[in-house]
Design an enzyme around this catalytic site. Sequence first.
Site, PDB file in Angstrom:
ATOM      1  CB  CYS A 144      -0.901   0.321   1.242  1.00 20.26           C
ATOM      2  SG  CYS A 144      -0.426  -0.245   2.810  1.00 20.26           S
ATOM      3  CB  CYS A 145       1.823   4.292  -1.250  1.00 21.50           C
ATOM      4  SG  CYS A 145       0.294   3.891  -3.039  1.00 21.50           S
ATOM      5  N   GLY A 146      -0.216   5.843   0.198  1.00 19.87           N
ATOM      6  CA  GLY A 146      -2.008   6.557   0.748  1.00 19.87           C
ATOM      7  C   GLY A 146      -2.477   6.698   0.067  1.00 19.87           C
TER       8      GLY A 146
END
Length: 196
Positions: free
Chosen positions: A129-131
């Site tokens: 995941c990322c933002g």
Amino acid sequence: MSESQSEIEHNNNNSKLTKISQPPTVRIIPPLNFCPVEKQLYRSGQPSIINQSFLQDLNLKTILWLASEEPQEDFLDYCSMNNIAVEFVGLMNEYSYQNVNPWDALSEDTIKKALELICNKENYPLLVCCGMGRHRTGTVIGCLRRLQGWNLASVSEEYRRFTGSRGGRIMVELLIESFDINSVQIDPTKMPGWLT
């Protein structure tokens, strides 16, 4: 679901129908842009408090954090309380763990490190995941798809599916296309079954 929340009725064919009289007490809400990638491998944007019930059912062992900024404190607390290892791959660049800008593309070394973690089944179940779960996550998953032998048209289509109406970033797609998949070091004894 308890009996007080539902009633069982019979229709004309003598089959049972369940009528829900009130909503479930626990809401199961996936993180933004959540999607299974492969068996026990998932992708999403940064999970928040409302996603914790959903994440609980995944029994995550590792979260691969690709954003250039630190995750929210409640996210880190959740990981700590549930013994989920968080790998902060996105906070590094060629120079140091500092001065990484959110608009910078992931470096080849960062992508390589992320893929080596993904290609080790000891880290599973795993969430990448990322933002927002779009560009950085899409870059790593796109390079993983190339490692799996996908054609570039399919890789680009999957990447664009998560970027929304604003579209993808051509530089990200070029990075995915030019990434040297032979640089990724994979231990054959630790590979997930879907990669063989």
